[in-house]
Scaffold this active site. Sequence first.
Site: not given
Length: 392
Positions: A336, A205, A332, A318, A284, A274
Amino acid sequence: MKKVVLGVSGGIAAYKAAELARLFVRSGAAVQVVMTPAAAEFVAPLTFQTLTERPAYIEMYTERSSEKIRHIDLLSEADVLVIAPATANTIGKMACGFADNLLTTLYLAADCPVVVIPSMNVNMFKHPAVRENIDRLRRHGCMVMDPDEGELACGVYGSGRMPEPEDIYLFTRAALRPKDYEGLKAIVTAGPTREPLDPVRFISNPSTGLMGYSLARALSERGALVTLISGPTHLKPPAGVKTVAVNTAEEMHQAVLDHFEGCRLIFKAAAVSDFRPLDEKEQKVKKKDAAFTLDLAANRDILMELGKQKGSRLLIGFAAETEDEVENAHDKLMRKNLDLIIVNNLKEPGAGFAVSTNKVSIIDRNGEVEKLPLMEKEQLADHILDRVSGLL
Ligand code: CTP
């Protein structure tokens, strides 16, 4: 820092002090330069005058009798006196209490913190007389930065080189910080993770790691013992922070567990992937295999696992959301078992990945929401630490 008095003594590194003056000015400080006569042989006072928009002073005495005594005047409301470069001669005079020029006089008159940046030839730096003088300055309460090792202006290699202006600026800023996290062990995770799909490709990301690195730096400057567990980024690890480089979410998980013992605070700023490819291909993937299906497996939620075993540790998470950010983030936090969560809406301009700013809300266990305006991530890191220190 609102006002910095920059003392420049006469070594070849004096030219780097011009860049240092610029950095202080750019940070918003008023900068008053004072030079020794020898420094003015290396760099023209006009250079400093132009950069700081104030005269650079060298002389002790003023012709106009109405003027206040200059050394006291120059120091008024100073947050710090930085002496860079500090030559062996100036250090010696400071250590012995000599006041034979404006700069050494200023040192004796200073009631603000004093930062000293020694810079000289390697043999001079190693000489017992200089070592003793530096120790003396430390005993006087000066904050002395160790010189860099490298090629010196005299052509030899060794210790004595003036550190880069950016590092001196950061050292000074750190020296002036309140030490409200003194001795506390903290883990910060930062950056993206990379989940390999074949030897040359991965799922990741756009996280740059800036939020986590800013937190790690601010924690360290405020006295914490910081371990930064970082996915791949281009950022330079902050000075004084132990950095552990990882690639995958699994490696990040292991590294966090390795440092969990004895730690009081965990900031989970990393953008953990995730999912990971179910099998990493050994070879490859070729173009001819163009249409293939990639099976994904869910990664472990590191934060969720930490929440189950956190004990008395503070856990700060975060969240990056695209809708209903406050509700989603509070959910969350409860799931958590976090103490605080910092959430941003990725759709807001200037918030989120790969920008130097963020616009967040801080939510606590009671569901209280503090909405913050758009600010630099560096500034946000301090704001978050101000909130967390209230929970300690
Ligand atoms: N996190 C983690 N391990 C994961 C995924 C996320 O530790 N495998 C942490 C992140 O570091 C962050 C927090 O969980 O502090 C929230 O991350 P986010 O991706 O917003 O939340 P998710 O729980 O993955 O929820 P969703 O993707 O469904 O919004």
